[in-house]
Design a protein around this motif. Sequence first.
Motif, PDB file in Angstrom:
ATOM      1  N   GLU A   1       0.834  -1.209   0.000  1.00  0.00           N
ATOM      2  CA  GLU A   1       0.000   0.000   0.000  1.00  0.00           C
ATOM      3  C   GLU A   1       0.872   1.264   0.000  1.00  0.00           C
ATOM      4  OE1 GLU A   1      -3.981  -1.568   2.382  1.00  0.00           O
ATOM      5  OE2 GLU A   1      -2.200  -0.908   3.506  1.00  0.00           O
ATOM      6  N   LEU A   2       1.992   1.200   0.696  1.00  0.00           N
ATOM      7  CA  LEU A   2       2.902   2.342   0.730  1.00  0.00           C
ATOM      8  C   LEU A   2       3.458   2.625  -0.658  1.00  0.00           C
ATOM      9  CD1 LEU A   2       4.492   4.428   2.424  1.00  0.00           C
ATOM     10  CD2 LEU A   2       6.238   2.671   2.768  1.00  0.00           C
ATOM     11  N   ILE A   3       3.880   1.592  -1.348  1.00  0.00           N
ATOM     12  CA  ILE A   3       4.404   1.768  -2.709  1.00  0.00           C
ATOM     13  C   ILE A   3       3.316   2.288  -3.641  1.00  0.00           C
ATOM     14  CG2 ILE A   3       5.342   0.553  -4.712  1.00  0.00           C
ATOM     15  CD1 ILE A   3       6.781  -1.323  -2.754  1.00  0.00           C
ATOM     16  N   SER A   4       2.113   1.731  -3.536  1.00  0.00           N
ATOM     17  CA  SER A   4       1.003   2.184  -4.386  1.00  0.00           C
ATOM     18  C   SER A   4       0.691   3.653  -4.141  1.00  0.00           C
ATOM     19  CB  SER A   4      -0.242   1.326  -4.125  1.00  0.00           C
ATOM     20  OG  SER A   4      -0.020  -0.011  -4.501  1.00  0.00           O
ATOM     21  N   LEU A   5       0.717   4.068  -2.869  1.00  0.00           N
ATOM     22  CA  LEU A   5       0.453   5.468  -2.543  1.00  0.00           C
ATOM     23  C   LEU A   5       1.520   6.374  -3.149  1.00  0.00           C
ATOM     24  CD1 LEU A   5      -1.079   7.659  -0.920  1.00  0.00           C
ATOM     25  CD2 LEU A   5       0.473   7.147   0.989  1.00  0.00           C
ATOM     26  N   ALA A   6       2.788   5.988  -3.008  1.00  0.00           N
ATOM     27  CA  ALA A   6       3.878   6.795  -3.548  1.00  0.00           C
ATOM     28  C   ALA A   6       3.785   6.912  -5.067  1.00  0.00           C
ATOM     29  CB  ALA A   6       5.221   6.200  -3.140  1.00  0.00           C
ATOM     30  N   GLU A   7       3.396   5.832  -5.723  1.00  0.00           N
ATOM     31  CA  GLU A   7       3.249   5.866  -7.177  1.00  0.00           C
ATOM     32  C   GLU A   7       2.049   6.696  -7.599  1.00  0.00           C
ATOM     33  OE1 GLU A   7       3.128   1.714  -8.078  1.00  0.00           O
ATOM     34  OE2 GLU A   7       5.282   1.628  -8.548  1.00  0.00           O
ATOM     35  N   ALA A   8       0.919   6.520  -6.902  1.00  0.00           N
ATOM     36  CA  ALA A   8      -0.303   7.232  -7.271  1.00  0.00           C
ATOM     37  C   ALA A   8      -0.162   8.737  -7.102  1.00  0.00           C
ATOM     38  CB  ALA A   8      -1.483   6.716  -6.443  1.00  0.00           C
ATOM     39  N   THR A   9       0.609   9.158  -6.106  1.00  0.00           N
ATOM     40  CA  THR A   9       0.788  10.591  -5.854  1.00  0.00           C
ATOM     41  C   THR A   9       2.022  11.174  -6.533  1.00  0.00           C
ATOM     42  OG1 THR A   9       1.990  10.092  -3.800  1.00  0.00           O
ATOM     43  CG2 THR A   9      -0.403  10.457  -3.630  1.00  0.00           C
ATOM     44  N   ALA A  10       2.821  10.312  -7.192  1.00  0.00           N
ATOM     45  CA  ALA A  10       4.072  10.754  -7.839  1.00  0.00           C
ATOM     46  C   ALA A  10       4.967  11.491  -6.853  1.00  0.00           C
ATOM     47  CB  ALA A  10       3.772  11.617  -9.056  1.00  0.00           C
ATOM     48  N   LEU A  11       5.041  10.966  -5.622  1.00  0.00           N
ATOM     49  CA  LEU A  11       5.864  11.603  -4.597  1.00  0.00           C
ATOM     50  C   LEU A  11       7.344  11.487  -4.953  1.00  0.00           C
ATOM     51  CD1 LEU A  11       6.178  12.914  -1.795  1.00  0.00           C
ATOM     52  CD2 LEU A  11       6.120  10.608  -0.802  1.00  0.00           C
ATOM     53  N   CYS A  12       8.026  12.625  -4.938  1.00  0.00           N
ATOM     54  CA  CYS A  12       9.465  12.663  -5.208  1.00  0.00           C
ATOM     55  C   CYS A  12      10.178  13.346  -4.058  1.00  0.00           C
ATOM     56  CB  CYS A  12       9.752  13.428  -6.506  1.00  0.00           C
ATOM     57  SG  CYS A  12       9.126  12.620  -7.989  1.00  0.00           S
ATOM     58  N   GLY A  13      11.470  13.121  -3.960  1.00  0.00           N
ATOM     59  CA  GLY A  13      12.270  13.738  -2.919  1.00  0.00           C
ATOM     60  C   GLY A  13      12.248  15.246  -3.027  1.00  0.00           C
ATOM     61  N   ARG A  14      12.164  15.915  -1.871  1.00  0.00           N
ATOM     62  CA  ARG A  14      12.079  17.379  -1.853  1.00  0.00           C
ATOM     63  C   ARG A  14      13.373  18.023  -1.357  1.00  0.00           C
ATOM     64  NH1 ARG A  14       6.693  18.844  -2.352  1.00  0.00           N
ATOM     65  NH2 ARG A  14       5.664  17.167  -3.486  1.00  0.00           N
ATOM     66  N   GLY A  15      14.476  17.272  -1.404  1.00  0.00           N
ATOM     67  CA  GLY A  15      15.739  17.837  -0.960  1.00  0.00           C
ATOM     68  C   GLY A  15      16.569  18.434  -2.073  1.00  0.00           C
ATOM     69  N   GLY A  16      16.105  18.272  -3.321  1.00  0.00           N
ATOM     70  CA  GLY A  16      16.835  18.828  -4.451  1.00  0.00           C
ATOM     71  C   GLY A  16      16.982  17.862  -5.606  1.00  0.00           C
ATOM     72  N   ALA A  17      17.198  16.572  -5.320  1.00  0.00           N
ATOM     73  CA  ALA A  17      17.422  15.600  -6.393  1.00  0.00           C
ATOM     74  C   ALA A  17      16.123  15.192  -7.075  1.00  0.00           C
ATOM     75  CB  ALA A  17      18.130  14.365  -5.838  1.00  0.00           C
ATOM     76  N   GLY A  18      15.013  15.193  -6.339  1.00  0.00           N
ATOM     77  CA  GLY A  18      13.725  14.864  -6.931  1.00  0.00           C
ATOM     78  C   GLY A  18      13.574  13.409  -7.326  1.00  0.00           C
ATOM     79  N   PHE A  19      14.228  12.485  -6.620  1.00  0.00           N
ATOM     80  CA  PHE A  19      14.173  11.067  -6.971  1.00  0.00           C
ATOM     81  C   PHE A  19      12.813  10.495  -6.561  1.00  0.00           C
ATOM     82  CE2 PHE A  19      15.194   6.553  -6.755  1.00  0.00           C
ATOM     83  CZ  PHE A  19      16.013   6.398  -7.864  1.00  0.00           C
ATOM     84  N   PRO A  20      12.163   9.711  -7.441  1.00  0.00           N
ATOM     85  CA  PRO A  20      10.847   9.149  -7.113  1.00  0.00           C
ATOM     86  C   PRO A  20      10.890   8.273  -5.861  1.00  0.00           C
ATOM     87  CG  PRO A  20      11.287   8.955  -9.465  1.00  0.00           C
ATOM     88  CD  PRO A  20      12.571   9.399  -8.826  1.00  0.00           C
ATOM     89  N   PHE A  21       9.994   8.556  -4.925  1.00  0.00           N
ATOM     90  CA  PHE A  21       9.976   7.846  -3.655  1.00  0.00           C
ATOM     91  C   PHE A  21       9.634   6.364  -3.853  1.00  0.00           C
ATOM     92  CE2 PHE A  21       8.251   6.895   0.630  1.00  0.00           C
ATOM     93  CZ  PHE A  21       9.270   7.404   1.408  1.00  0.00           C
TER      94      PHE A  21
END
Length: 477
Positions: free
Chosen positions: A44-64
């Motif tokens: 569920e955690l992975i599905s949530l991260a994919e559905a929201t397109a969550l990326c790192g907010r420290g500068g690199a922007g790597f997909p969570f």
Amino acid sequence: MTALPDTLALGEPRLTAGFDDHARLDRRAHLAVHGSAPRLSAAELISLAEATALCGRGGAGFPFARKLRALGKGVPAVVVNGCEGEPACRKDAVLLRRAPHLVLDGALLAAEALGARTLVVGVTRDGAEASVRDALAERGLADRRGRTLRARVVRLPERMVSGESSALLRAADGGPALPPGRRVHATAQGLGGAPTLLSNTETFAQLALAARRGALGTLLLTVSGAVPQPRVVEAPEGVALPYVLQRCGAEPVPQGVLVGGYHGLWLDAERVTGAVLSYGTAGAGAVLPLPAATCPLGETVRVAHWLAAESAGQCGPCRLGLPSLAGALADVLAGGGQSALEAVRDAARAVHGRGACGHPDGAARFVLSSLAAFTDDLAAHVLGGGCGRGTAGVLPLPQAAGPVPAAGERLAVDWTLCEGHGLCADLLPRLVRLGPDGYPSLADAAVPAHLRVRAQRAVRRCPALALRLEGPAAGKR
């Protein structure tokens, strides 16, 4: 304790919800504002991260989600990177000091879903450390044997490289807060050799909100530079950059804006007009408008020297390349002409992709973007007598970084005495470079505080007694 910037919400506050009523949301206030966090499985955690397109907010922007999928076998650890090493970024400090439980919600949600047994929060400032320790205590979390989850705070020096993930992991394992000299993915081998989910403070706070609301919607920005006062702004995804600047009191048409901080990119006035800020364009979230009255290349030189001093000093691209890059740009401002400009580009190419961490690449990107953004000023310095403006020191730097280039203690050479021995360049490569004729070329900048002892040593050891320090600080010695 360092004062926090004020906050401003453009639209519905999410990350900054409750800030109007609370200086800091303790556990009770946090639950009243946000409610309890849900519990998720790893899938569920992975599905949530994919559905929201969550990326790192420290500068690199790597997909969570890619980080989650990349975690190696074994019991993982979760690490929150709250080490904002550059003075232009304060959004994570605001979250850790005012909404620490929102950050912990996201980190604990991930830890439980993954079965992690260790949680580490890395910080660099007193206020953040105290706030996170209090928040852990409010939740009954501690670093004690026998606990299902052991949680602790790790304090790192307030330096640019402290924000590098490898430096944080090394410090959390008891070593120096420096990159280890080789690039290893934390998801494979991180804290204590275990697979590690490491991400930025805001990323975990966004995860906590996404788990409650099912979507993302805002981003945090630190707006400083040519504004009446620095602010941390929560803005909707896709907000127009001119609107953000207008709400923060910037000039109607700044000559340029630095987006993403000191590893980010300069935008010229034309690009600023149509720019929008999103998860992919904001980088580390720093936004710094520049007024028309200051020299943009002089501002860049000042920060470039600071970036060179922030190097870990462990690999050639940082230890030698970044001082050469800063010195070459200073030569451009000093009238070095086309050859000095080519030296800037050569120095940037020399460091690209060769460092043990991302610091040299980020510094080179910052410097090169100034050449692309301020072409008229560049032409004035390369082809003429300069742009005619001084450097006001608008871009924030620590006080210890020294005065702006327009004033303060500087190196000077008595050319009637200089014999071109070159010893000064060996002793002080960050401020002195040898020209094609073998004689020294000095950086057009004040001597930073961290280099003053070296500068004094170079003056004393000059065989021809040609090198000296000039300016207010030198006169007081």
